[in-house]
Design an enzyme around this catalytic site. Structure first.
Site, PDB file in Angstrom:
ATOM      1  N   LYS A 130      42.675 -61.425 -64.429  1.00  0.00           N
ATOM      2  CA  LYS A 130      41.480 -61.098 -65.218  1.00  0.00           C
ATOM      3  C   LYS A 130      40.183 -61.712 -64.674  1.00  0.00           C
ATOM      4  O   LYS A 130      39.176 -61.006 -64.544  1.00  0.00           O
ATOM      5  CB  LYS A 130      41.684 -61.492 -66.683  1.00  0.00           C
ATOM      6  CG  LYS A 130      42.743 -60.633 -67.392  1.00  0.00           C
ATOM      7  CD  LYS A 130      43.106 -61.222 -68.748  1.00  0.00           C
ATOM      8  CE  LYS A 130      44.135 -60.396 -69.496  1.00  0.00           C
ATOM      9  NZ  LYS A 130      44.582 -61.050 -70.742  1.00  0.00           N
ATOM     10  N   VAL A 138      51.371 -64.638 -68.443  1.00  0.00           N
ATOM     11  CA  VAL A 138      52.660 -64.757 -69.134  1.00  0.00           C
ATOM     12  C   VAL A 138      53.858 -64.781 -68.184  1.00  0.00           C
ATOM     13  O   VAL A 138      54.975 -65.046 -68.612  1.00  0.00           O
ATOM     14  CB  VAL A 138      52.901 -63.633 -70.173  1.00  0.00           C
ATOM     15  CG1 VAL A 138      52.045 -63.834 -71.391  1.00  0.00           C
ATOM     16  CG2 VAL A 138      52.713 -62.266 -69.561  1.00  0.00           C
TER      17      VAL A 138
END
Ligand code: GLU
Length: 419
Positions: free
Chosen positions: A67, A260
């Site tokens: 991101k 994650v």
């Protein structure tokens, strides 16, 4: 040669290995099959030197650690204003996958999924095809890593098949006009972005590229401008660790982003890039051992941003007299980094030197100077030079870019001529 840094990193891993807390991120079925014992850490220095320990060659998907880099590419290609029209910079305090928008109708920041999906959709402009958008992202993230990366197709397919929540987010974004393309296509390519494969070494190099103002120190390629890095690191600091951002700020204090898959990367401006990997994550989606590793590195290596740094320039004690062709002069040898705080203090010390004494100001041992440090020192040189002989020893040319400083050229020439 094995260095103390290698041994130190291996020791940090040994101390974190016993911690088996957390769980695999099984909402992505393929991630539920990963070996939970994997553990690795890497540090990349400002000059590109890498130290790594543990499962350093194991590759895993980048997930949300993509991101900040895609945000950087969007800022580089579209500019701050256009990106800000679609996504804010305020911490949300929500979980990473919250279906939420700010009161102004924009996702709150580019680190949560809603903001990241919006930023992803901007790459290449509104007319770019899905393939074009994905290609630009893979190229850009590869440039940060300094080598050609690829996509883990198994993780991509497994996550896309079950990406109901992200599709819900994308539909919400489409309904308010934050994204303009077909939501399903945007989620598919965003999922591909998250499935790019990296190692801890790659993450450390990517992080140091942000930390060093956008130039990859290993390839020397300028990937993004410095202003982009400042913006991205600021958002990482306030939003990168989602609803644990406050805990992270106090205990680690390094701009960071987790994924994650179990990776965490951190970038300390002007200093170092760090990465850790271990697959079991906590309720926030952060690697449990990864967080422990960062806490140790921050504490042991004094990397917390808020830690007080001593004024880093000093006049060497040995500075004494020096012989010039026509007499002797006071030798002022500087060591350290020259920036606003350190030069201000230095100028007050130089003020104590009696007027008229010949002076040699020696920058040979100066490690770093920033634009304001240079400007202040040049200004001080001009003043110090009034009514005395002043010689500047500057073998690396640290003070020699008068146009950049905006100072009177004559002043600089006068100083240079004296050498
Ligand atoms: N691909 C993951 C998702 O969108 C990334 C989440 C994360 O790594 O925090 O759900």
């Amino acid at each position: 040669m094995r260095t103390p840094v290698d041994d130190y990193l291996a020791d940090v891993l040994t101390r974190c290995r016993d911690n088996t807390d957390g769980a695999l991120a099984d909402y992505i079925p393929e991630l539920a099959c990963v070996d939970p014992s994997l553990l690795a850490a890497a540090v990349c220095m400002a000059d590109g030197t890498i130290y790594a320990a543990g499962d350093v060659d194991h590759r895993f998907t980048i997930q949300s650690m993509s991101k900040p880099f895609v945000y950087a590419l969007a800022l580089r290609d579209l500019g701050e204003r256009e990106v800000a029209a679609r996504v804010g910079v305020e911490p949300s305090g929500d979980a990473f996958n919250q279906l939420s928008l700010g009161r102004d109708g924009r996702p709150r920041n580019p680190m949560i999924n809603a903001g990241a999906i919006a930023v992803h959709s901007l790459i290449g402009g509104p007319d770019a095809s899905d393939a074009e958008r994905s290609r630009r992202i893979l190229d850009g993230i590869s440039a940060f890593a300094g080598r050609r990366l690829d996509v883990d197709d198994a993780v991509f397919e497994s996550e896309f098949e079950t990406s109901f929540r992200n599709r819900g987010i994308a539909n919400m974004l489409r309904s308010v006009g934050v994204i303009t393309q077909e939501p399903r296509d945007v989620v598919r390519e965003y999922t591909r972005q998250c499935a790019i494969r990296v190692s801890v070494r790659d993450l450390a190099v990517m992080a140091v590229t942000l930390a060093m103002g956008g130039v990859n120190p290993r390839t020397r390629e300028r990937v993004v401008p410095a202003w982009v890095c400042r913006q991205v690191l600021s958002v990482m600091m306030t939003c990168g660790m989602y609803d644990a951002a406050g805990d992270w700020m106090t205990s680690v204090g390094i701009p960071a982003k987790s994924g994650v898959s179990g990776g965490v990367l951190g970038a300390l401006p002007g200093h170092v890039g760090l990465a850790a990997f271990s697959p079991k994550v906590d309720d926030h989606g952060h690697s449990v051992r990864g967080v422990r590793i960062f806490e140790r590195l921050s504490r042991d290596l004094s990397l917390h941003l808020m830690e007080v740094q001593e004024a880093r320039v000093r006049i060497l004690q040995s500075s004494g007299e020096v012989e010039l062709r026509d007499g002797t002069a006071r030798h002022v040898q500087l060591r350290g980094a020259l920036y606003f705080g350190s030069v201000e203090r230095l100028l007050r010390e130089l003020d104590d030197i009696p007027p008229g004494d010949a002076l040699v100001v020696d920058l040979t041992e100066v490690a770093h100077i920033n634009p304001i440090g240079r400007r202040m020192l040049l200004d001080a040189m001009a003043r110090l030079g009034e009514g005395r002989r002043l010689v500047l020893v500057d073998p690396s040319g640290r003070l020699r870019n008068p146009r950049e400083t905006g100072l009177d050229l004559d002043v600089v020439r006068k100083i240079a001529d004296e050498q």
